[in-house]
Design a protein around this motif. Sequence first.
Motif, mmCIF file in Angstrom:
data_model
loop_
_atom_site.group_PDB
_atom_site.id
_atom_site.type_symbol
_atom_site.label_atom_id
_atom_site.label_comp_id
_atom_site.label_asym_id
_atom_site.label_seq_id
_atom_site.Cartn_x
_atom_site.Cartn_y
_atom_site.Cartn_z
ATOM 1 N N THR A 161 0.831 -1.220 0.000
ATOM 2 C CA THR A 161 0.000 0.000 0.000
ATOM 3 C C THR A 161 0.860 1.263 0.000
ATOM 4 O O THR A 161 1.058 1.904 1.030
ATOM 5 C CB THR A 161 -0.966 0.029 1.211
ATOM 6 N N VAL A 242 0.244 1.604 7.748
ATOM 7 C CA VAL A 242 -0.443 0.889 6.668
ATOM 8 C C VAL A 242 0.559 0.255 5.719
ATOM 9 O O VAL A 242 0.361 -0.864 5.234
ATOM 10 C CB VAL A 242 -1.384 1.848 5.908
ATOM 11 N N GLN A 301 -12.314 6.191 7.920
ATOM 12 C CA GLN A 301 -11.417 5.253 7.243
ATOM 13 C C GLN A 301 -12.139 3.957 6.880
ATOM 14 O O GLN A 301 -12.988 3.476 7.621
ATOM 15 C CB GLN A 301 -10.209 4.938 8.121
ATOM 16 N N ASP A 303 -10.115 1.296 5.646
ATOM 17 C CA ASP A 303 -9.053 0.302 5.719
ATOM 18 C C ASP A 303 -8.755 0.010 7.187
ATOM 19 O O ASP A 303 -8.559 0.923 7.991
ATOM 20 C CB ASP A 303 -7.798 0.841 5.009
ATOM 21 N N TYR A 306 -5.623 1.647 8.573
ATOM 22 C CA TYR A 306 -5.767 3.093 8.781
ATOM 23 C C TYR A 306 -6.560 3.382 10.051
ATOM 24 O O TYR A 306 -6.273 4.339 10.782
ATOM 25 C CB TYR A 306 -6.433 3.750 7.581
ATOM 26 N N TYR A 356 -5.550 -10.313 6.864
ATOM 27 C CA TYR A 356 -5.155 -9.867 5.525
ATOM 28 C C TYR A 356 -4.468 -10.985 4.748
ATOM 29 O O TYR A 356 -4.712 -11.155 3.540
ATOM 30 C CB TYR A 356 -4.229 -8.662 5.639
ATOM 31 N N THR A 361 -7.408 -8.718 1.823
ATOM 32 C CA THR A 361 -8.032 -7.391 1.828
ATOM 33 C C THR A 361 -8.029 -6.844 3.245
ATOM 34 O O THR A 361 -8.090 -7.594 4.229
ATOM 35 C CB THR A 361 -9.474 -7.440 1.297
ATOM 36 N N LYS A 362 -7.896 -5.518 3.345
ATOM 37 C CA LYS A 362 -8.023 -4.823 4.626
ATOM 38 C C LYS A 362 -9.240 -3.906 4.627
ATOM 39 O O LYS A 362 -9.462 -3.171 5.590
ATOM 40 C CB LYS A 362 -6.763 -3.991 4.893
ATOM 41 N N ALA A 363 -10.022 -3.938 3.536
ATOM 42 C CA ALA A 363 -11.194 -3.083 3.409
ATOM 43 C C ALA A 363 -12.318 -3.598 4.299
ATOM 44 O O ALA A 363 -12.725 -4.766 4.193
ATOM 45 C CB ALA A 363 -11.652 -3.021 1.959
#
Length: 491
Positions: A161, A242, A301, A303, A306, A356, A361-363
């Motif tokens: 990222t 991040v 945020q 993420d 974040y 992750y 994914t971190k969304a």
Amino acid sequence: MAYQLADFPFLTMLLLCCVAGLLAILAIPARHVRAIKIVSAVFSGLTLIISIYLFVAYDQQAGGYQFVERVAWIPALGIAYFNGVDGFALPMLLLTGIVFFTAVLTCWEMELRVKEFFALVFLLVAGVFGLFMSLDLFFIFVWFDVSLFPMYLLIAIWGSTRKEYGAMKLTLYLLAGSALILPAIVYLVVQSGAMTFDLLALMEGNRFTPAQQRIAFFLLYIGFGILAGVFPFHTWSPVGHVAAPTAVSMIHAGVLMKIGAFGILRVGMFLCPQGWQYWAPLMAGLAVCGIVYGTFVGLSQTDLKYVIGYSSVAHMGIVGLGLSTLTVDGLNGAVFQMFAHGIMTALFFSSVGYIYDRTHTKAIAELGGLSRTMPRATAFFIIAALTGIGVPCLASFWGELVVFMSCVRVYPVAGALAIFALAVGALFMLRVVQKTCYGPPLEKYAGLADITAALAVPRIILASVIVLFGLFPGLLFDMIHTATMQVIGLR
């Protein structure tokens, strides 16, 4: 200031474990990945054992500086290899030992350039240990820089990222802080007229005028404060969190940021107590800005990293707020919060890293129902989240409680604003937990493997420490209090 030299150099042994581990890693061929990991685990485990011994063996009744080692290095300049620990340094050594060992175990599955990675981590941690134990200003500055330089490579090579951007921004900000710390140290040494970098010697005899203390403290506060995430010099921190790989995020948030707050305390407050008193209202104002800003920016945020990154800015603001109160309770709570936050963020980043690695994914919007597919992994995530919002009987609760009690007495408006912001942040963190861990499980994650017993070990250690000091906060408060009275007496 009186002190007694140690019969055995335990502090040097702590540093030598890092150096020996580094040399052993460099001696092992890069293809022997498992051997490198085992050696890393062994030597990091030794640092944990020594740090636990020092914490337990410290004589709280006697207080002061113990396990002291001193060897003259450059007598003409008053520079010596001078180590010692008190009630402030010992919790930080214990924190570093715990986070270091668990970080090594957390990245057990790493396969990319393992030799270089662990070598850099050992170099970084050697700098951290050195700074926490050093009582010589020259070595404090050297260890500060040693702990910073590996971060660029660790993020730029193994990160993700916008890793190059995150690594460069972190490095530039922290070098800017270093550029302020060095002039402040030189200024104090020159103005003292003693030609010594001995921290304890410089504390004696009211060597500095109030004006000199104000100048030096401001430089030290900003210089070390950049690393502590002080508003508005915090913007490198969430980006760095991040971008960093999991183990580096654990060390970064868990230990490295504490160097900044510890530097303000050890150098700024000890040598410039009147400067500390003069700038305390500014410290309180910037701390509250950091708490409010970190909390409300974190709300937007998407993420997970974040969210944790901005949460760290807010929680380090609590540390700054405690230091600004000029009270015994405020200092006790600030140092307790440094320790608790370090363990909590290490567990947080460790948990997010596992999620992750499996989901890619971190969304937050792309996660859901993980408690059904990975119940053990999400349990650690939930414990970290509950610690972050200050749930009673978990470690962070006590640091926050004591700081806010002190702050409301000294700065009522600032205290009220900080409490309100963190209450809002707690609601949001619970919402994040609900979105990621609960609800209907997503079909694409149905076959994910839960965390294994081996990979659960470092998370169990961190969670156990959180619960231990949450149930028995006196174990830490009693230690910290032995040093707090000395600082308050200087003022």
